[in-house]
Design an enzyme around this catalytic site. Structure first.
Site, PDB file in Angstrom:
ATOM      1  N   ASP A   3      62.106  74.133  58.464  1.00  0.00           N
ATOM      2  CA  ASP A   3      61.718  72.729  58.371  1.00  0.00           C
ATOM      3  C   ASP A   3      61.406  72.307  56.939  1.00  0.00           C
ATOM      4  O   ASP A   3      61.209  73.130  56.049  1.00  0.00           O
ATOM      5  CB  ASP A   3      60.508  72.445  59.262  1.00  0.00           C
ATOM      6  CG  ASP A   3      59.289  73.273  58.888  1.00  0.00           C
ATOM      7  OD1 ASP A   3      59.465  74.434  58.464  1.00  0.00           O
ATOM      8  OD2 ASP A   3      58.162  72.769  59.009  1.00  0.00           O
ATOM      9  N   GLU A  18      57.137  75.642  59.883  1.00  0.00           N
ATOM     10  CA  GLU A  18      56.136  76.225  58.982  1.00  0.00           C
ATOM     11  C   GLU A  18      55.215  75.159  58.410  1.00  0.00           C
ATOM     12  O   GLU A  18      54.002  75.352  58.296  1.00  0.00           O
ATOM     13  CB  GLU A  18      56.849  76.975  57.848  1.00  0.00           C
ATOM     14  CG  GLU A  18      55.912  77.734  56.906  1.00  0.00           C
ATOM     15  CD  GLU A  18      55.540  76.945  55.662  1.00  0.00           C
ATOM     16  OE1 GLU A  18      54.731  77.455  54.860  1.00  0.00           O
ATOM     17  OE2 GLU A  18      56.028  75.805  55.485  1.00  0.00           O
TER      18      GLU A  18
END
Length: 485
Positions: free
Chosen positions: A78, A145
């Site tokens: 991400d 994350e």
């Protein structure tokens, strides 16, 4: 053809361009994950996903290097979605638009996603490049994350075969990281009451914008303005003497990004509108003087606004403003053990008010557990004084430095051999996933490296092109130098 295709090394830059073309903000990485899995299987690699969506890809060793210790290259899928106020962009549907600006790659009006897209691209490039020599290799790509380390929390034991893990989420070429801060969110909720706005009041919107923003770990010591705190400071100075009625307050979008903008909707007696505007202009002059080096584009605007909603009562207004204004922000303590590194900090990341309550979301970081606990206790006490409720959630551990790490020593030796100078061995105040990986894989030897990225978590994010080449040289040389089992 992307202009990134003209950059070296390839295919790293081509892969990064492809990553940019597929939207992948936190909690919306699935399209990118599916693309990577399909690509890996087309290439003939073993590929599997776990229960939380993490991707693991395996590539056999180069002929003759089968006896080397197995290595995992790791990145997260991400990116942080931040954009300029005048940029029209939907991070869930629109591609990032990277471009070359001299020595740097930037994005048009948004975060670039070099954090951690360049690291991800480098790991996939190692898979794609048949000339890179390596032992048994794994690539681990984790989910979400940036918004809670969901993938790292969900990583199961006995899935990875690697003995060494190379995290690619560092952001300074020439530095090797062997430890990082842990973190925890703290959410304060304050009940509020509302009442009708008197008939002789006018409604205005107060907008504080133009701040750079940045990474709430890597940039917390720089002295950047926090829009939530700066706007609260103004309200604390003038809410009572101007009889301001607070209707709305919103600021920041992510707890791990230093807020760049904050907005307050105010009702003010018609006779005091000019006084409010004058106070705002005077405060802007103060901020321009205080932030002239770090945030020279700071701006504070007032504009009329049609609004029929109720305002906070005077008591709720005063408690909210006092709570936000007194909430600490920034560096709490520098480390005595690791010189030049922040030990404990917090970021007042997201503030909002709805009909029934105000909410303040902070991210606390510390190299030591007691540092996190101290700030949690401080915010808990503040909440109690304000008649609010405070709660810590989503805590994650730091990565304890290991000065005797064999892979850290190997990275240092490889860097010295390649570039004729010794890299800096560092502990980073940002949160890396390595601390969480130590729970299912306590004996895994870990290190973190990466190219130079500035302005992460803000639309000023950029990656230095030459540093990507140096990072690639280090990464590929390191893989070749991994010792036998």
């Amino acid at each position: 053809m992307s202009e990134l295709s003209q950059l070296s090394p390839q295919p790293l830059w081509d892969i990064f361009a492809k990553i940019c073309s597929i939207p992948h903000p936190s909690y919306h990485e699935e399209a990118l994950a599916e693309h990577i899995v399909s690509w890996a299987k087309e290439q003939g690699f073993w590929c599997e996903r776990d229960a939380v969506g993490n991707i693991l890809i395996r590539k056999p060793a180069t002929a003759g290097l089968e006896n080397r210790k197995p290595v995992a290259l790791q990145a997260h899928l991400d990116m942080v979605p931040q954009k300029n106020n005048d940029t029209v962009h939907d991070f869930t549907t629109d591609p990032i638009q990277p471009y070359v600006d001299g020595e740097w790659v930037k994005a048009r009006g948004t975060t670039l996603g070099a954090d951690n897209g360049i690291g991800m691209a480098s790991a996939l490039a190692v898979l794609a490049d048949k000339t890179v020599e390596h032992g048994p290799l794994e690539v681990l790509l984790t989910m979400t994350e940036e918004s809670g380390m969901d993938g790292a929390f969900g990583l199961q034991a006995n899935w990875l075969q690697a003995e060494i893990l190379v995290n690619t989420d560092s952001e300074e070429e020439g530095e090797v990281y062997m430890g990082c801060a842990g973190g925890v969110d703290f959410i304060t909720t304050l009940p509020v009451e509302r009442e009708a706005v008197p008939a002789d009041y006018e409604t205005l919107r107060l907008t504080l914008k133009g701040l750079k923003g940045g990474h709430s770990g890597c940039d917390i010591h720089v002295g950047l303005g926090n829009a939530n705190k700066l706007l609260a400071r103004f309200l604390a100075a003038h809410a009572r003497d101007l009889d301001l009625r607070l209707i709305e307050f919103t600021g920041g979008t992510l707890r791990n990004a230093i807020p760049r903008e904050a907005f307050a909707t105010l009702a003010v007696p018609a006779a005091k509108v000019d006084a409010l505007k004058s106070a705002a202009m005077a405060y802007l002059t103060t901020l321009q003087n205080e932030l002239s080096d770090k945030d020279k584009n700071v701006n504070l605007q007032t504009e009329p606004l049609a609004h029929n909603g109720q305002a906070l009562t005077a008591n709720s207004r005063d408690r909210f403003i006092a709570l936000l204004n007194s909430t600490p922000n920034g560096v709490i303590r520098n480390s005595d053990v690791v010189k030049g590194v922040v030990e404990t900090s917090l970021n007042v990341g997201v503030v909002s008010i709805n009909d029934q309550q105000a909410e303040i979301i902070c991210l606390i970081r510390s190299l030591i557990d007691s540092g996190k606990e101290y700030v949690v206790e401080t915010l808990t006490s503040l909440a109690e004084l304000a008649g609010a409720h405070g709660a810590a959630k989503g805590g994650y551990p730091g990565w304890q430095p290991d000065a005797s790490s064999p892979v850290m020593a190997l990275v240092r030796e490889t860097y010295q051999s390649l570039f004729g100078k010794t890299p800096n061995i560092q502990v980073i105040h940002a949160g890396l996933e390595c601390g969480l990986f130590k729970k299912p894989y306590p004996n895994m030897d870990m290190v973190s490296i990466g190219p130079t990225i500035t302005g992460p978590h803000s639309p000023d994010e950029q990656v230095h092109i030459a540093s990507v080449g140096l990072y690639w040289q280090l990464l590929t040389a390191l893989l070749k130098a991994i010792p036998a089992k």
